[in-house]
Design an enzyme around this catalytic site. Structure first.
Site, short mmCIF file in Angstrom:
data_model
loop_
_atom_site.label_atom_id
_atom_site.label_comp_id
_atom_site.label_asym_id
_atom_site.label_seq_id
_atom_site.Cartn_x
_atom_site.Cartn_y
_atom_site.Cartn_z
N LYS A 1 38.94 99.62 25.98
CA LYS A 1 39.39 98.53 25.08
C LYS A 1 39.24 98.90 23.60
O LYS A 1 38.54 98.25 22.84
CB LYS A 1 38.63 97.24 25.37
CG LYS A 1 38.84 96.67 26.75
CD LYS A 1 38.32 95.24 26.85
CE LYS A 1 38.43 94.68 28.25
NZ LYS A 1 37.44 95.18 29.20
N ASP B 1 40.25 99.42 16.48
CA ASP B 1 39.70 99.97 15.23
C ASP B 1 40.88 100.26 14.31
O ASP B 1 42.02 99.90 14.63
CB ASP B 1 38.88 101.24 15.54
CG ASP B 1 37.76 101.48 14.53
OD1 ASP B 1 38.01 101.31 13.32
OD2 ASP B 1 36.65 101.85 14.95
N ASP C 1 38.50 101.75 30.96
CA ASP C 1 38.60 100.41 30.38
C ASP C 1 37.78 100.38 29.09
O ASP C 1 36.77 99.69 28.99
CB ASP C 1 38.06 99.41 31.43
CG ASP C 1 38.23 97.97 31.03
OD1 ASP C 1 39.02 97.67 30.12
OD2 ASP C 1 37.55 97.12 31.66
N ARG D 1 32.97 93.61 43.02
CA ARG D 1 31.94 93.27 44.01
C ARG D 1 32.42 93.03 45.44
O ARG D 1 31.67 93.40 46.37
CB ARG D 1 31.13 92.08 43.48
CG ARG D 1 30.20 92.50 42.34
CD ARG D 1 29.74 91.33 41.51
NE ARG D 1 30.83 90.80 40.70
CZ ARG D 1 30.72 89.78 39.87
NH1 ARG D 1 29.55 89.17 39.74
NH2 ARG D 1 31.76 89.38 39.17
N LYS E 1 37.88 102.18 38.06
CA LYS E 1 37.79 101.67 36.68
C LYS E 1 36.40 101.95 36.12
O LYS E 1 35.39 101.53 36.68
CB LYS E 1 38.06 100.17 36.62
CG LYS E 1 38.00 99.61 35.20
CD LYS E 1 38.43 98.16 35.13
CE LYS E 1 37.33 97.16 35.35
NZ LYS E 1 36.32 97.10 34.26
N THR F 1 39.97 87.02 28.62
CA THR F 1 39.96 85.77 29.39
C THR F 1 38.67 84.98 29.16
O THR F 1 38.58 83.81 29.52
CB THR F 1 40.15 86.04 30.90
OG1 THR F 1 39.24 87.06 31.28
CG2 THR F 1 41.56 86.46 31.21
O1 C5P Z 1 33.15 92.25 40.63
P1 C5P Z 1 34.46 91.73 40.11
O2 C5P Z 1 35.60 91.88 41.08
O3 C5P Z 1 34.34 90.33 39.57
O4 C5P Z 1 34.79 92.70 38.87
C1 C5P Z 1 35.92 92.53 38.08
C2 C5P Z 1 36.04 93.60 37.05
O5 C5P Z 1 37.14 93.30 36.20
C3 C5P Z 1 34.82 93.75 36.15
O6 C5P Z 1 34.74 95.12 35.74
C4 C5P Z 1 35.16 92.87 34.97
O7 C5P Z 1 34.52 93.26 33.80
C5 C5P Z 1 36.67 93.10 34.86
N1 C5P Z 1 37.38 92.02 34.19
C6 C5P Z 1 37.38 90.71 34.64
N2 C5P Z 1 38.05 89.76 33.96
C7 C5P Z 1 38.74 90.08 32.86
C8 C5P Z 1 38.77 91.37 32.38
C9 C5P Z 1 38.07 92.34 33.09
O8 C5P Z 1 36.77 90.42 35.66
N3 C5P Z 1 39.42 89.14 32.24
#
Ligand code: C5P
Length: 265
Positions: A77, A80, A75, A242, A48, A150
């Site tokens: 998003k 427009d 991603d 992460r 992603k 979210t």
């Molecule tokens: O490191 P982690 O597993 O928390 O990363 C989650 C990824 O999913 C990040 O790129 C974050 O921006 C994305 N994301 C999220 N929650 C959302 C939408 C996207 O954690 N509601």
């Protein structure tokens, strides 16, 4: 409708654990991204690329994923006017993503224009590929929607945006509007997945972030679920950042998650 006729929340597609796993390349530079891609290309279904990395590196990052034989989730998003989003969709498709997204709050006309632009650009891409004489045929990019971010609370939705529908109804409602416009799925939290699955049926793709295996920390995520629980709750694919990218052994972390997704852990 009889209870037994309702689609179940868990409607797993025939996907391998690897296909279900999307790794978030949440790093700010090309060298860091390249290192992750090189290490994980054989282990995960998709990478992603979000706005941070794309804005810093441009389409070089798309090329890096494609050259490594990886599949790309852009991603970006989009949100427009229909004409502008259509142009952006065409440009993205030519860079061969497997998956990309837009905001459902951009409205029906914007979503319909995006689907038409994706389809048109994919035809151009296929012709270009045929003229170039072979190689791996391009994959039709899947277009999904973000319903309500979210990070947006029920209170902000009502008070700031003056949207009268409660959040837990707004999310499946927007998902069904996206489906009517021809989109293939949504990004949704695990908490939202089952109501979207019930509203949109088994063929609609649900991609879920906020995932934490039992062996990893929560970081800054407030509402987390395990890979297995996300799939059981209706997700088709999960986005993991992460727990893999900050792990001591990133390949081992990815493999453990794939094993869990396949019910082997
Ligand atoms: O490191 P982690 O597993 O928390 O990363 C989650 C990824 O999913 C990040 O790129 C974050 O921006 C994305 N994301 C999220 N929650 C959302 C939408 C996207 O954690 N509601």
């Amino acid at each position: 409708m009889q209870k037994q006729d309702l689609p179940t929340a868990a409607a797993p597609r025939a996907l391998s654990g690897k296909d279900r796993l999307i790794v978030a390349l949440d790093v700010p530079t090309m060298p860091e991204a390249r290192a992750l891609i090189k290490e994980l290309a054989g282990e995960v279904g998709m990478f992603k690329v979000g706005l941070e990395l794309f804005t810093a590196c441009g389409i070089e990052i798309f090329e890096a994923v494609n050259e490594a034989g990886g599949r790309l989730f852009f991603d970006g998003k989009f949100h427009d006017i229909p004409n502008t989003v259509a142009g952006a969709c065409k440009a993205v498709v030519m860079n061969k993503p497997a998956l990309f997204n837009l905001h459902a709050l951009g409205g029906r006309r914007m979503m319909q224009a995006a689907v038409a632009a994706r389809d048109e650009a994919f035809e151009v891409l296929k012709e270009k590929h045929a003229r170039a004489g072979g190689g791996r045929p391009p994959e039709k990019p899947t277009l999904i929607a973000v319903t309500v971010l979210t990070s947006m609370s029920a209170q902000a939705l009502a008070e700031d945006l003056k949207i009268s529908l409660p959040l837990d109804q707004m999310v499946p409602y927007l998902a069904s509007v996206a489906q009517e416009c021809g989109l293939d799925g949504v990004v949704a939290s695990a908490q939202e997945a089952s109501s979207i699955r019930l509203a949109c049926g088994p063929g609609f793709l649900i991609v879920t972030p906020g995932i934490r295996p039992s062996w990893s920390g929560a970081d800054d995520q407030a509402r987390i679920v395990t890979p297995q629980d996300a799939i059981a709750g209706g997700a088709d694919m999960i986005v993991v950042g992460r727990p893999i990218t900050k792990a001591k052994d990133r390949v081992e972390a990815a493999r453990k998650i794939v094993a869990e997704l396949e019910g082997r852990a």
